[in-house]
Design a protein around this motif. Structure first.
Motif, mmCIF file in Angstrom:
data_model
loop_
_atom_site.group_PDB
_atom_site.id
_atom_site.type_symbol
_atom_site.label_atom_id
_atom_site.label_comp_id
_atom_site.label_asym_id
_atom_site.label_seq_id
_atom_site.Cartn_x
_atom_site.Cartn_y
_atom_site.Cartn_z
ATOM 1 N N ARG A 161 1.250 3.975 -3.020
ATOM 2 C CA ARG A 161 0.846 5.362 -2.746
ATOM 3 C C ARG A 161 1.988 6.335 -2.979
ATOM 4 O O ARG A 161 1.789 7.431 -3.505
ATOM 5 N N HIS A 209 -4.300 -2.611 -5.497
ATOM 6 C CA HIS A 209 -3.959 -1.522 -4.575
ATOM 7 C C HIS A 209 -5.218 -0.827 -4.066
ATOM 8 O O HIS A 209 -5.321 -0.503 -2.880
ATOM 9 N N ARG A 210 -6.175 -0.582 -4.954
ATOM 10 C CA ARG A 210 -7.423 0.055 -4.528
ATOM 11 C C ARG A 210 -8.139 -0.825 -3.499
ATOM 12 O O ARG A 210 -8.651 -0.340 -2.485
ATOM 13 N N THR A 267 -6.120 -0.829 -0.148
ATOM 14 C CA THR A 267 -6.276 0.438 0.556
ATOM 15 C C THR A 267 -7.641 0.516 1.233
ATOM 16 O O THR A 267 -7.760 0.896 2.412
ATOM 17 N N GLU A 268 -8.672 0.152 0.504
ATOM 18 C CA GLU A 268 -10.028 0.189 1.056
ATOM 19 C C GLU A 268 -10.164 -0.774 2.237
ATOM 20 O O GLU A 268 -10.767 -0.440 3.258
ATOM 21 N N GLU A 274 0.833 -1.210 0.000
ATOM 22 C CA GLU A 274 0.000 0.000 0.000
ATOM 23 C C GLU A 274 0.866 1.257 0.000
ATOM 24 O O GLU A 274 0.629 2.203 -0.755
#
Length: 330
Positions: free
Chosen positions: A22, A73-74, A77-78, A18
């Protein structure tokens, strides 16, 4: 345990992924997580191997997510944000009100804690919880209100307030200097002394390495009288105060030790770190009055420390220019 949960990658790997996605940089992500760049790179490779897909495109001086990496990744992250929110809800039921400060074990024990009495005098109504942990916590998640981190200037995130930089120089108990058989007037004299080392197998703190200091001060092959190694920096300093050897001191972290005479700095040689101490505030806590007051106190303490260092430099400079006094014979 359900087989789907058993198949989940390590949470540490997901946190590293993550951060790398980012920041678009293994180096910056490693700095954020207090890892070496090579350690984080190994984590990402292990994660890619476990998933069977390439998550990043590694180009010359560029790191980008692949299409599958961006989608993963989305989701990661969520999911991490959901976990952090659940953890915050679980803690909030039992957490006492007050300001939670996150920082390293060494900075907490050597700089923050000795100054808490001054905070009590200025703001007796503020309750403080010092969370001393060498892991870096994400201020967007969890219950930390303010964090003090030791970072390169280039790695400091937006909104970070630089408190001060840091200088390195040898420090020792004054009792050690009373030994006539072991002088300590120049770097070569360290051959008569035990050196106290911070054990750092991953090379995360090369600026605190005696080998580097000795090489930069003209004694690359020096063999000390002995060596002790410690896992934590505050343990290194406890050993120095006890007279067990010479440590590489971090100023202003050890300013109180030098002021009250627990330690002295007999060698003028020193070097400045390329890093500094930064204060960061969690976005959800930025508007709280107790957090703002604590941050203001922290900034004022740091500013006073800087003024004290500058005054000491000026005093030494004037003293060096003062003509020596000669005694007349009678």
């Amino acid at each position: 345990m359900h087989k789907t949960l058993r198949a989940l990658p390590s949470l540490d790997f997901l946190r590293g992924f993550e951060a790398a996605g980012r920041r678009s940089s293994f180096t910056l992500a490693a700095e954020e997580l207090f890892l070496t760049q090579s350690a984080l790179s190994r984590q990402i490779k292990a994660l890619e191997a476990a998933l069977g897909v390439a998550l990043f495109e590694r180009r010359h001086r560029a790191l980008t997510l692949t299409a599958k990496g961006a989608a993963f990744h989305r989701a990661v992250t969520e999911t991490l944000e959901t976990l952090a929110g659940a953890a915050e809800s679980a803690r909030s039921a039992t957490r006492t009100p007050g300001v939670t400060l996150s920082t390293t074990v060494s900075f907490a024990s050597l700089w923050i804690i000795p100054r808490l009495e001054r905070l009590r005098v200025r703001h007796p109504e503020i309750e403080v919880y010092v969370s001393a942990d060498d892991r870096v916590l994400d201020l967007r998640r969890g219950d930390v209100d303010i964090a003090v981190r030791y970072l390169p200037d280039a790695a400091a995130p937006d909104g970070a307030i630089r408190l001060f930089g840091e200088r390195m120089l040898p420090v020792v108990s004054p009792r050690v200097l009373e030994r006539r058989d072991a002088p300590l007037r120049n770097p070569a004299d360290l051959a008569h002394h035990v050196l106290l080392h911070l054990d750092d197998p991953e090379g995360r703190t090369p600026w605190l390495d005696w080998r580097s200091w000795l090489a930069s001060n003209g004694e690359p092959g020096l063999k000390p009288a002995g060596s002790y190694r410690f896992r934590l920096y505050d343990q290194v300093i406890q050993a120095a105060v006890a007279g067990q050897g010479v440590a590489l001191g971090r100023i202003p972290m050890l300013a109180e030790h030098l002021r009250d005479g627990r330690l002295v700095a007999p060698l003028p040689k020193r070097y400045d770190s390329a890093r500094g101490y930064f204060a960061l505030t969690a976005p959800r806590a930025a508007d709280r009055s107790d957090v703002q007051q604590f941050l203001r106190w922290l900034i004022d303490e740091a500013a006073q420390e800087t003024l004290d260092v500058q005054a000491k430099k000026t005093s030494r400079k004037h003293a060096s220019k003062r003509p020596a006094t000669r005694l007349r014979r009678r």
